[in-house]
Write an enzyme that holds these catalytic residues in place. Sequence first.
Site, PDB file in Angstrom:
ATOM      1  CG  ASP A  66      -0.235  -0.138   2.594  1.00  0.00           C
ATOM      2  OD1 ASP A  66       0.943  -0.099   2.572  1.00  0.00           O
ATOM      3  OD2 ASP A  66      -1.014  -0.038   3.465  1.00  0.00           O
ATOM      4  CE  LYS A 134       3.255  -6.094   3.551  1.00  0.00           C
ATOM      5  NZ  LYS A 134       2.694  -4.791   4.531  1.00  0.00           N
ATOM      6  CD  GLU A 203       7.926  -0.550   7.285  1.00  0.00           C
ATOM      7  OE1 GLU A 203       6.840  -1.018   6.993  1.00  0.00           O
ATOM      8  OE2 GLU A 203       8.067   0.742   6.890  1.00  0.00           O
TER       9      GLU A 203
HETATM   10  O1  KIV Z   1       3.668  -1.354   1.638  1.00  0.00           O
HETATM   11  C1  KIV Z   1       4.706  -1.513   1.638  1.00  0.00           C
HETATM   12  O2  KIV Z   1       5.706  -1.210   0.862  1.00  0.00           O
HETATM   13  C2  KIV Z   1       5.311  -2.454   2.723  1.00  0.00           C
HETATM   14  C3  KIV Z   1       6.856  -2.710   2.713  1.00  0.00           C
HETATM   15  C4  KIV Z   1       7.356  -1.563   3.281  1.00  0.00           C
HETATM   16  C5  KIV Z   1       6.978  -3.919   3.653  1.00  0.00           C
HETATM   17  O3  KIV Z   1       4.495  -3.068   3.629  1.00  0.00           O
END
Ligand code: KIV
Length: 286
Positions: A66, A134, A203
């Site tokens: 996202d 995710k 993260e």
């Molecule tokens: O949205 C994203 O790019 C992420 C990564 C930073 C893991 O969740």
Amino acid sequence: MRPRCFSSVFIVPAPSSRHITEEAVNTLGFARRKAARDPISMVTCYDFWSAQVLNGTDVDCLLVGDSLAMVMHGFDSTVQATVEIMALHAAAVRRGAPDKYIVGDMPFLSMRKGRGFAMDSVQALMQTGVNAIKVEGEAGQTELTAHIVESGVPVMGHLGLTPQSVQAFGGHKVQGRNEGQAGRILDSARKLEAAGCFALVLECVPQKLARRITEELSIPTIGIGAGPDTDGQVLVLQDMLGMNPDFKPRFLRHYADGHGLIHDAVDHFAEETRSGAFPAAAESYG
Ligand code: KIV
């Protein structure tokens, strides 16, 4: 096949994959990679043309993150991403990268509006052809996460600096620096593993905490700003390509001068257009 409609966006079903990695067929491939100490690489991907490039690379996994709300649309956080936007980008990535394992992000609040909304969102994402979703965070959504897994959808967790909670964190700050915070992140990691997540993004957490979680969990951890001890690494594609030379947080490595490359190529084209050097006879139709 008829396109399926989620809200106002039509999503054309993904083409079937020609040649797909073991991970794409069996998400348990991730567990094997951890056991074999074979690090997993993941980059973000948001569009058809970069997906075509990445499809031919050795990277293990693409993430339709996202973060596209910021990188592709210029918003100042990921909060503006919606299910419709995520699904549109995820479908484009699948069309461009038929051979890659692709994970799609559940956007802001999509896990917090009740089971029906969450499952409709999961369905919209999965029907674009991604292999997994995710989910950011754990508190208050452990059972829902387990329900998604039980529904046959592989789920990757995401803890630490979860950008959808940027307002609660007071900015994009490293999480888990103090004992209380670190304990809560560790506890959430255990719960996400128990809920059936097949991998976990960590993260912007201290290296020591990332190591502890990686050692304790049997599922692989994939770090961004979490040090070298996780089972894999993920970076935002445009960040690692140096598309914004001024964006250089401590954890980021620029693998190319993408900004310079595009800038110079376009300047070269403009100059040759002005001078008449482009197009040549060979670039013109007789
Ligand atoms: O949205 C994203 O790019 C992420 C990564 C930073 C893991 O969740």
